[in-house]
Structures are given as structure tokens and as C-alpha cells.
Scaffold this active site. Structure first.
Site, PDB file in Angstrom:
ATOM      1  N   ASP A   4      -3.721  11.233   0.548  1.00 15.27           N
ATOM      2  CA  ASP A   4      -3.755   9.899  -0.065  1.00 15.27           C
ATOM      3  C   ASP A   4      -4.852   9.786  -1.131  1.00 15.27           C
ATOM      4  OD1 ASP A   4      -1.928   9.407   2.062  1.00 15.27           O
ATOM      5  OD2 ASP A   4      -3.565   8.747   3.356  1.00 15.27           O
ATOM      6  N   GLU A  43       5.349   2.382   0.841  1.00 16.87           N
ATOM      7  CA  GLU A  43       3.881   2.356   0.978  1.00 16.87           C
ATOM      8  C   GLU A  43       3.259   2.994  -0.263  1.00 16.87           C
ATOM      9  OE1 GLU A  43       3.100   4.659   4.517  1.00 16.87           O
ATOM     10  OE2 GLU A  43       3.777   6.520   3.603  1.00 16.87           O
TER      11      GLU A  43
HETATM   12  O1  FUB Z   1      -2.527   8.733   5.653  1.00 16.94           O
HETATM   13  C1  FUB Z   1      -2.008   7.740   6.514  1.00 16.94           C
HETATM   14  C2  FUB Z   1      -0.867   7.040   5.879  1.00 16.94           C
HETATM   15  O2  FUB Z   1       0.158   7.977   5.569  1.00 16.94           O
HETATM   16  C3  FUB Z   1      -1.194   6.403   4.557  1.00 16.94           C
HETATM   17  O3  FUB Z   1      -1.841   5.192   4.683  1.00 16.94           O
HETATM   18  C4  FUB Z   1       0.159   6.342   3.973  1.00 16.94           C
HETATM   19  O4  FUB Z   1       0.186   6.054   2.618  1.00 16.94           O
HETATM   20  C5  FUB Z   1       0.696   7.708   4.296  1.00 16.94           C
HETATM   21  O5  FUB Z   1       0.225   8.687   3.407  1.00 16.94           O
END
Ligand code: FUB
Length: 376
Positions: A57, A267
Site C-alpha cells: 500500500d 478500496e
Molecule cells: O493492507 C491492508 C489492506 O489491503 C489495505 O488497507 C487495502 O488497500 C489492501 O491493500
């Protein structure tokens, strides 16, 4: 985030073993990443930026000519993989810095630990950072003691930290994946949200419903759940307004629908500005694309334009886009080092625009023909 099996040709060995009910050996949190039996390194478009910790991320920023990357710090934990991302058990943040892309990368010490955040219990997921008037701000999601994701802010005078967290999460915050964009007039906006394990569907009215849906609204023919945006207060510590839903439209001006898993928001929000236009980019989650939509205001609406990155190795895909040295760069992550979705590594590659402002889609793997050509 959630685990859903990918096509066999890209399924990591570890996921195959898990699917077959085989337990993966656990390693220590800071264990040296081990090479997993899968692709040859030459098959990946780019290589991990660091190999001594696992990172994901990546939110990249350029401050004083230097590149800083604010990633999640992946660790190996005991929780089995599930659709709600319980296996992402991160407890702290480590920041990366480099003087130039392609140069040595410094891995900073712990910049913020969950034990030093009074309101947070666990799961320090994807962060971002911002700078204003001599202070650096780290924005991060974590689950509170009731199991609801909230977004916190921590401050430091040094971009590498250590950061000191505010005693409470941002008032009215919920869900995950904050991304802060500062416009040319100095106003800063925070984008956030994530469905499934990111709980956006459990916060439809801004109030957490622990018994809400596990996935989305369950209405494929209705507009998909929207990411959120709010202008930040001048001190960068709170929302200055109730978060607004961001409209993502198709080329006919209709909202993308919940059933449109190839294009709808899942997301990993990111905002950047290119030639006066606002580019809102995000992950489609269970279809594993990074895509983007363009608009004329930081609030949107945004019109869907296409894919930035085809699926990487591993379930999740999450990125940032930043200009450095007159070129544009995509920071992203995959699971090259471990072969496991929960243990990822960040990477960077150049991003190119077409003359009409659209972005050229990137393949995270080296095309076979190009590789064969290079070998001859
Ligand atoms: O890294 C944890 C979660 O997985 C992140 O918040 C999302 O964007 C996905 O990458």
C-alpha cells in the site's frame, strides 16, 4: 483485504496449499523474506524496493526533492486468510526514503506503533501522509476496541517520524485507506473507504453497524458504494465537513453499478492532478485492477477512463502516483518475495500519459516476447 482465489496461472503456491487445506509455516515478524517457488525475477516488470521487511500500500510523496514512501508494514500472524482481511495484522509503520528512483532505499525505524495510539486496537492498514507549515501528518486506519475501522492522525517534524498520534480518531471517520491530496490553493482533501473488510458497507449512514453486510450493498443493479471525500480543517486534524460520497460515472454519465466488479470502487483511493484535471484512482478489489476516473473538481464527479495496472501477483492491489524529476511514477505492490497475499513488497515503475491525458495501462509482468527478445 479479502481472499478470493485468482485464476490458476497467477495463483501463488502458498494460496494453492491453503486452498488444499495445508498449513503454511509461519515466520517471525521481521524474518528475512524467503524466495518462493514461482516466477523468475526477470518475469516481473520491476523489483521490490526493499527486501528486509514486507511492505504494501505505498503512498509516495516528494518533499524537498526526496522521495518518501508511507507503506503498510506487513507481518506474518496467526490469523487464517478470510474474506474480511483478518490476516492483515499489521502493528506499526516503517517509512522508506530515497534520493532518487532506482537509488538506495532507506528503511526507517518504527514511526508509529499501535500500542502508542490510545484509541486503536489492531490492524494498522494502508496509511498516507501530508505536509503543512513545517509539520508532517500521518493518516492511518486501524480497528478500534469495538472492531470498527476509524482513521487517525499523527504528527511529526520529521517525514521519517517518529509520529505522535492524536488521542482520538478523526471525528466522524470510518472505514479504511485514507489518501490526502493538497490542491494548488493549499486546501487539503482526504479520500477514504473500502468495501468488504474495509467496512464501508457497514457505515452507509456514517454510523458503524457491526451486523451489516460482509461484502457490499448486495444490489448489483444499483449504484455501487461510493468512496468518500472531505475537506480537512486548516490544522489538518479533522474533517471540516461531513464526508461526501464520490460519484464515479460511465461515459454516458450513469453511476457505475454494484455488479460492475471490473470498474466499481473497492478500496485504495488516490488523487493526483495532471494538466489541471483531477485523477481519482482506486482498486477494483475482487477483480484486481487499478483503475482511474477523471473530473474537474476534487469532489468529482469523475468519469471512468480505464485501467492503470493489470492484476499483480497476490490478491490486493494498492498504489500511489507521484511526479518526480519531470516524470510520473506508479508505486504499487505485489507478493513476489513471499508468494503470500499477507506478505507483500512495494515497487515502482514509470507511468505514461497519452496525448489526450489518458493513462497507458501497465502490465506488471514482462511480456514473453519482450523477454525473449532481450535474451537474444
Ligand atoms: O493492507 C491492508 C489492506 O489491503 C489495505 O488497507 C487495502 O488497500 C489492501 O491493500
Amino acid at each position: 483485504m479479502p481472499i478470493k482465489l485468482r485464476p490458476l496461472e497467477v495463483l501463488p503456491l502458498a494460496a494453492l496449499l491453503l486452498a488444499a487445506g495445508c498449513q503454511q509455516p509461519r515466520t517471525a515478524n521481521e524474518a528475512e523474506p524467503k524466495a518462493a517457488a514461482k516466477r523468475d525475477a526477470s518475469e516481473y516488470l520491476s523489483q521490490p524496493l526493499v527486501t528486509d521487511i514486507y511492505t504494501a500500500d505505498p503512498s509516495a510523496h516528494v518533499w524537498n526533492g526526496k522521495i518518501y514512501v508511507y507503506p503498510s508494514h506487513d507481518i506474518d500472524g496467526p490469523t487464517p486468510e478470510d474474506d474480511l482481511g483478518g490476516h492483515f495484522e499489521m502493528r506499526d509503520y516503517r517509512i522508506l526514503s530515497m534520493d532518487r528512483i532506482g537509488g538506495p532505499v532507506t528503511v526507517g525505524p518504527v514511526a508509529l506503533d499501535v500500542k502508542d495510539v490510545p484509541w486503536a486496537d489492531k490492524q494498522m492498514w494502508a496509511p498516507d501522509a501530508a505536509y503543512k507549515n513545517g509539520t508532517y501528518y500521518l493518516y492511518f486506519p486501524a480497528k478500534d476496541k469495538a472492531g470498527a475501522f476509524r482513521i487517525g492522525v499523527a504528527t511529526s517534524k520529521d517525514p521519517m517520524g517518529p509520529f505522535k498520534a492524536q488521542p482520538q480518531p478523526i471525528k466522524g471517520s470510518y472505514s479504511i485507506d485514507p489518501a490526502v491530496f493538497t490542491d494548488d490553493d493549499g486546501s487539503s482533501y482526504i479520500y477514504f473507504g473500502g468495501i468488504w473488510g474495509g467496512q464501508l458497507q457497514r457505515n452507509v449512514d456514517g454510523k458503524y453497524d457491526p451486523n451489516g453486510s460482509k461484502t457490499d450493498l448486495g444490489q448489483d443493479d444499483k449504484p455501487a458504494l461510493a468512496p468518500r471525500v472531505a475537506k480537512l480543517t486548516g490544522d489538518m486534524l479533522e474533517f471540516s465537513e461531513t464526508p461526501r460520497a464520490i460519484q464515479i460515472l460511465d461515459d454516458k454519465g450513469k453511476p457505475l453499478l454494484g455488479g460492475d466488479h471490473d470498474r466499481r470502487f473497492f478500496e485504495a483511493s488516490w488523487m493526483h492532478k495532471y494538466k489541471g484535471k483531477y485523477y481519482f484512482s482506486y482498486s477494483t478489489g475482487d477483480t484486481h485492477y487499478l483503475v482511474y476516473a477523471v473530473g474537474d473538481s476534487p469532489y468529482g464527479p469523475f468519469t471512468y477512463k480505464g485501467r492503470i495496472l493489470e492484476p499483480v501477483e497476490g490478491w490486493t492491489t494498492h498504489h500511489s502516483i507521484v511526479e518526480w524529476n519531470g516524470k510520473w511514477w506508479l508505486f504499487y505492490a505485489d507478493s513476489q518475495l513471499s508468494g503470500q497475499t499477507r506478505l507483500r513488497n512495494v515497487k515502482v515503475t514509470e507511468l505514461h500519459y497519452n496525448p489526450d491525458g489518458t493513462i497507458r495501462t501497465i502490465n506488471p509482468f514482462v511480456a514473453k516476447a519482450a523477454k525473449d527478445g532481450a535474451a537474444h
